[in-house]
Write a protein that holds these residues in place. Structure first.
Motif, PDB file in Angstrom:
ATOM      1  N   GLU A  32       0.673  -1.092  -0.405  1.00 52.22           N
ATOM      2  CA  GLU A  32       0.066  -0.132  -0.243  1.00 52.22           C
ATOM      3  C   GLU A  32       1.231   1.005   0.050  1.00 52.22           C
ATOM      4  O   GLU A  32       0.485   1.633  -0.681  1.00 52.22           O
ATOM      5  CB  GLU A  32      -0.889   0.008   1.366  1.00 52.22           C
ATOM      6  CG  GLU A  32      -2.242   1.286   0.956  1.00 52.22           C
ATOM      7  CD  GLU A  32      -3.200   1.324  -0.340  1.00 52.22           C
ATOM      8  OE1 GLU A  32      -3.059   2.523   0.125  1.00 52.22           O
ATOM      9  OE2 GLU A  32      -3.382   0.397  -0.322  1.00 52.22           O
ATOM     10  N   ARG A  82       1.143   3.638  -3.234  1.00 56.45           N
ATOM     11  CA  ARG A  82       0.332   5.231  -2.810  1.00 56.45           C
ATOM     12  C   ARG A  82       0.575   6.266  -4.233  1.00 56.45           C
ATOM     13  O   ARG A  82      -0.209   7.220  -4.684  1.00 56.45           O
ATOM     14  CB  ARG A  82       1.161   5.341  -1.297  1.00 56.45           C
ATOM     15  CG  ARG A  82       0.157   7.225  -0.589  1.00 56.45           C
ATOM     16  CD  ARG A  82       0.259   7.016   0.625  1.00 56.45           C
ATOM     17  NE  ARG A  82      -0.020   6.163   0.953  1.00 56.45           N
ATOM     18  CZ  ARG A  82       0.112   5.429   2.443  1.00 56.45           C
ATOM     19  NH1 ARG A  82       0.707   6.904   3.401  1.00 56.45           N
ATOM     20  NH2 ARG A  82       0.100   4.497   2.870  1.00 56.45           N
ATOM     21  N   GLY A 133      -5.303  -3.373  -4.832  1.00 55.65           N
ATOM     22  CA  GLY A 133      -5.295  -3.262  -3.652  1.00 55.65           C
ATOM     23  C   GLY A 133      -6.291  -2.277  -3.688  1.00 55.65           C
ATOM     24  O   GLY A 133      -6.995  -1.657  -2.760  1.00 55.65           O
ATOM     25  N   PRO A 136      -8.078  -4.898  -0.846  1.00 50.25           N
ATOM     26  CA  PRO A 136      -6.605  -4.212  -0.340  1.00 50.25           C
ATOM     27  C   PRO A 136      -6.104  -5.070   0.821  1.00 50.25           C
ATOM     28  O   PRO A 136      -4.858  -4.553   0.774  1.00 50.25           O
ATOM     29  CB  PRO A 136      -7.322  -3.639   1.248  1.00 50.25           C
ATOM     30  CG  PRO A 136      -9.136  -4.006   1.265  1.00 50.25           C
ATOM     31  CD  PRO A 136      -9.360  -5.235  -0.447  1.00 50.25           C
TER      32      PRO A 136
END
Length: 343
Positions: free
Chosen positions: A169, A173, A219, A223
């Motif tokens: 994650e 980003r 994701g 997730p």
């Protein structure tokens, strides 16, 4: 030779008698000084007495030990001598000359260093290397990268794979769709995105690479990046090399397989968005000019990994000018990691 003997010798020589005694220095002594000189002369030729052979008397006498009070007094006197107005054995003038000398010396050295640094910075460009004729082929990195190149977890144990999902994650980003639409431009062409005709200091544009393109490994849909299902995802990225054009016009392909063992234990492999690094993301112009540049990513999803087996997986770059079998550099054109999925 005594005084009497010298007198007799003088008389005999005056009367014409021959002797074998050496000629004296003085026959008649008129002054006491001449007598003292002859006595000193004779003393030089006298043999050493027993007293002179006693070497103990010539030994250095031990210095008497000083008391603590005497040492403190000596230290105080060394630090400041009130009689001579000296600090640590030097007068004010001496200290001034020393400080002046070292100040001039260090100012000269600082000026010389600053001049050399200025000449160096003036002669090189901040945007590209001066000499770029020995560029090595790119290496490859992967995510997640927490405990070396080892991914081991149990699908039913959230704590065992949570760290991998969190690392993925954080890595993705900057690739969020909103950020890419705001900073970069959409590109449709499949050729290199050349921008050499712009001014050297001008900012270069970069093509969008959206996170949503990574499908099951983005994701966004899952997730947990497949770790909760025992179908883990990894991300592969080619190292940035300023001005490098990979593949000599053709896209670089990515393949993954079992390094040691049977291929069946790895099962089916999926790539997102494609199993290639497209040419439109190259060349890279450096962080000063390519401010919003986002390196392309290839996501790999292992959907049929056999559980309970430690598998050595190797992913390679394939294309013209790529080296992926170097015996000395394990990261040159490839990356190897161990994968073990538990129930």
């Amino acid at each position: 030779m005594g005084v009497t003997e010298r007198y007799v010798t003088g008389v005999l020589m005056g009367s014409g008698m021959r002797t074998t005694s050496p000629e004296p220095h003085k026959v008649i002594l008129k002054h006491g000084q001449e007598l003292e000189e002859e006595q000193e002369e004779l003393a030089e030729h006298q043999p050493l007495e027993q007293e002179d052979l006693n070497f103990e008397r010539w030994k250095r006498r031990p210095i008497p030990k000083r008391t603590l009070h005497q040492k403190i007094d000596d230290l105080k006197k060394y630090l400041w001598n009130a009689e001579t107005n000296e600090f640590m054995g030097r007068s004010g003038k001496s200290w001034s000359l020393i400080l002046l000398f070292y100040a001039a010396l260090y100012l000269f050295l600082a000026a010389m260093f600053g001049g050399c640094l200025f000449c160096l910075m003036w002669s090189i460009s901040p945007y590209h290397p001066t000499f770029n004729d020995r560029v090595m082929p790119p290496g490859m990195t992967m995510a997640p990268h927490l405990e070396g190149h080892e991914i081991a977890f149990n699908a039913s144990d959230r704590k065992s794979w949570r760290k991998y999902a969190r690392s993925m994650e954080e890595y993705l980003r900057p690739y969020n769709d909103a950020a890419q639409q705001r900073k970069n431009i959409p590109c449709d062409k499949e050729t290199y995105f050349m921008q050499d005709d712009l001014d050297e200091a001008a900012e270069r544009k970069a093509c969008q690479f959206k996170r949503s393109w990574l499908g099951q490994c983005s994701g966004l849909q899952d997730p947990n990046f497949g770790y909760s299902q025992g179908k883990p995802c990894i991300l592969l990225r080619m190292n940035r090399i300023l001005g490098y054009l990979p593949g000599q016009g053709k896209p670089i392909n990515v393949t993954c397989g079992v390094k040691k063992g049977t291929p069946e234990v790895l099962g089916e492999i999926e790539f997102f968005p494609k199993s290639i690094f497209e040419n439109k993301y190259y060349p890279y112009y450096g962080k000063l000019r390519h401010v919003n540049y986002s390196s392309p990513v290839v996501a790999v999803r292992f959907t049929g990994v056999q559980q309970g087996i430690n598998i050595q997986v190797q992913c390679k770059l394939n294309g013209k000018g790529i080296i992926n079998d170097s015996p000395t550099d394990r990261y040159l054109g490839s990356v190897t990691f161990s994968l073990e999925v538990g129930a």
